[in-house]
Enzyme design. Structure first.
Site, PDB file in Angstrom:
ATOM      1  N   GLU A 157      69.603 -37.616  82.136  1.00  0.00           N
ATOM      2  CA  GLU A 157      70.930 -37.613  81.505  1.00  0.00           C
ATOM      3  C   GLU A 157      71.767 -38.809  81.965  1.00  0.00           C
ATOM      4  OE1 GLU A 157      72.460 -35.650  79.154  1.00  0.00           O
ATOM      5  OE2 GLU A 157      70.413 -34.976  78.835  1.00  0.00           O
TER       6      GLU A 157
ATOM      7  N   CYS B 272      70.749 -38.465  62.346  1.00  0.00           N
ATOM      8  CA  CYS B 272      72.179 -38.767  62.186  1.00  0.00           C
ATOM      9  C   CYS B 272      72.515 -39.953  63.084  1.00  0.00           C
ATOM     10  CB  CYS B 272      73.007 -37.541  62.550  1.00  0.00           C
ATOM     11  SG  CYS B 272      74.710 -37.678  61.979  1.00  0.00           S
TER      12      CYS B 272
ATOM     13  N   CYS C 242      70.525 -38.818  55.636  1.00  0.00           N
ATOM     14  CA  CYS C 242      71.071 -37.527  55.170  1.00  0.00           C
ATOM     15  C   CYS C 242      70.081 -36.774  54.281  1.00  0.00           C
ATOM     16  CB  CYS C 242      72.374 -37.754  54.422  1.00  0.00           C
ATOM     17  SG  CYS C 242      73.622 -38.562  55.441  1.00  0.00           S
TER      18      CYS C 242
ATOM     19  N   CYS D  75      68.125 -34.420  56.348  1.00  0.00           N
ATOM     20  CA  CYS D  75      68.885 -33.701  57.373  1.00  0.00           C
ATOM     21  C   CYS D  75      69.090 -32.228  57.004  1.00  0.00           C
ATOM     22  CB  CYS D  75      70.228 -34.389  57.557  1.00  0.00           C
ATOM     23  SG  CYS D  75      71.262 -33.542  58.752  1.00  0.00           S
TER      24      CYS D  75
ATOM     25  N   CYS E 138      77.461 -30.567  55.304  1.00  0.00           N
ATOM     26  CA  CYS E 138      78.062 -31.650  56.096  1.00  0.00           C
ATOM     27  C   CYS E 138      79.233 -32.263  55.318  1.00  0.00           C
ATOM     28  CB  CYS E 138      77.005 -32.720  56.380  1.00  0.00           C
ATOM     29  SG  CYS E 138      77.697 -34.175  57.186  1.00  0.00           S
TER      30      CYS E 138
HETATM   31  S1  SF4 Z   1      74.023 -34.947  56.526  1.00  0.00           S
HETATM   32 FE1  SF4 Z   1      75.687 -35.167  57.968  1.00  0.00          FE
HETATM   33  S2  SF4 Z   1      74.824 -34.505  59.904  1.00  0.00           S
HETATM   34 FE2  SF4 Z   1      73.116 -34.923  58.522  1.00  0.00          FE
HETATM   35  S3  SF4 Z   1      72.509 -37.055  58.879  1.00  0.00           S
HETATM   36 FE3  SF4 Z   1      73.993 -37.039  57.205  1.00  0.00          FE
HETATM   37  S4  SF4 Z   1      75.956 -37.351  58.190  1.00  0.00           S
HETATM   38 FE4  SF4 Z   1      74.541 -36.705  59.795  1.00  0.00          FE
END
Ligand code: SF4
Length: 347
Positions: free
Chosen positions: A38, A193, A200, A203, A209
């Site tokens: 970390e 992201c 996206c 995602c 989102c």
């Molecule tokens: S949908 Fe939203 S959370 Fe997913 S990659 Fe795109 S901006 Fe990021």
């Protein structure tokens, strides 16, 4: 609405298929391994950290070895990774944990946060990943994901913005599989992201989102207000004796490159020869200006003008000020990145 969506479940389902499970510190997530990774990962990409982490663990396999090491040896293993206060704090904390906690990393948020270099997010990561307790984290990846998912305006360096993100991070925590969930948040930020090109389409958060719905994921999180950073100049005195050794001195603990080894510096390179003769009783045979270098810190840009001074050593350099080193031996020391690359080229 975003808040009714089961964020944690969607993330865990994605993690099961796509999460990273083979990072070196994941193989045996002891408190020491989690803590070290970390700290290394702060402001540094995983791809850079992996080699450093593996080398560091080979030198300091446990917290006792780290606590017993000399600071120089610790800085040497950190050399090139930057933000050296991290390494100095790591070393101090290892001492404290060995001397005051019998070598066991504390398992409480408040106690962890009292240790040098451990903030709330790092403490949360240690408690979840190593101790399986239920705490949120808010590292750079998680800030980005949450700022986008909830379309949180403003730069997370502003306390109010950061507090809002912490609140979301806490509200979203699942009851089960907390370690996987925390890892999944980091993985989503690091692999999909991402800062400049969020993917996206792949995602699991896309349907809820808010930044995606607004068509501008890149606008979140808000950027740090830009300010022009000043430029400073310094002259390096690169003294090389008859047998090719160079003179290095250890920098003070406070300030940039604290505790690392570097060339003596001065403001005015014109008087380098006289200065070296007076301060170290050296006989300078030749003086040559080398190509300047540049190094950028977060708060200023440093222009470095190295001057190579070939000399013979009459008196030995005062041990309080510096030491002569064969160039190949300097790589065992803690060196700032520009000093290291300069010595490599000189070699
Ligand atoms: S949908 Fe939203 S959370 Fe997913 S990659 Fe795109 S901006 Fe990021």
């Amino acid at each position: 609405m975003a808040k009714t969506f089961n964020f944690a479940q969607a993330l865990l389902d994605w993690y099961d298929q796509h999460g990273r499970k083979d990072l070196p510190w994941q193989q045996k997530p002891t408190p020491y391994h989690v803590w070290l990774s970390e700290i290394m990962l702060q402001q540094t990409q995983v791809s850079t950290v992996i080699d450093y982490y593996q080398r560091f663990i080979r030198h300091f396999p446990d917290i006792e070895t780290l606590a017993a090491a000399k600071q120089d040896a610790v800085l040497a293993q950190w050399s090139g990774l930057g933000y050296y206060a991290r390494a100095r704090n790591l070393h101090k904390t290892a001492h404290l944990v060995v001397n005051e906690f019998n070598g066991h990393m504390p398992a409480s948020l408040e106690t962890l946060m009292e240790l040098p270099g451990i903030g709330r997010s790092t403490a949360g990561a240690i408690l979840t990943l190593a101790y399986h307790q239920r705490f949120p984290i808010l590292d750079g990846n998680v800030k980005r994901v949450l700022a986008r998912f909830f379309a949180v305006e403003g730069w997370p360096g502003i306390k109010q913005v950061e507090n809002r993100l912490w609140q979301y991070a806490e509200e979203l925590l699942p009851e089960q599989r907390i370690a996987n969930y925390i890892q999944a948040q980091m993985d989503l930020g690091a692999t999909l992201c991402t800062r400049s090109k969020p993917d996206c389409q792949r995602c699991p958060m896309q349907t809820h989102c808010q930044a995606y719905a607004l068509g501008q994921p890149g606008a979140y999180p808000g950027k740090k207000p830009k300010k022009n950073i000043p430029t400073r100049q310094t002259h390096w005195l690169v003294m090389q004796n008859e047998v090719g050794e160079v003179l290095l001195e250890q920098r003070p603990q406070q300030g940039i490159w604290g505790g690392l080894w570097s060339f003596p510096e001065m403001r005015d390179g014109e008087v380098a020869r006289q200065y070296c003769q007076q301060r170290w009783q050296l006989q300078i045979h030749s003086q040559r200006a080398l190509s300047p270098l540049q190094h950028v810190f977060t708060h200023f840009r440093l222009e470095i003008y190295p001057t190579l001074l070939q000399c013979s050593v009459n008196g030995v350099a005062d041990k309080d000020y510096g030491n002569w080193y064969r160039i190949k031996d300097t790589f065992e020391l803690g060196l700032p990145a520009p000093v290291k690359s300069f010595l490599k080229s000189l070699n």
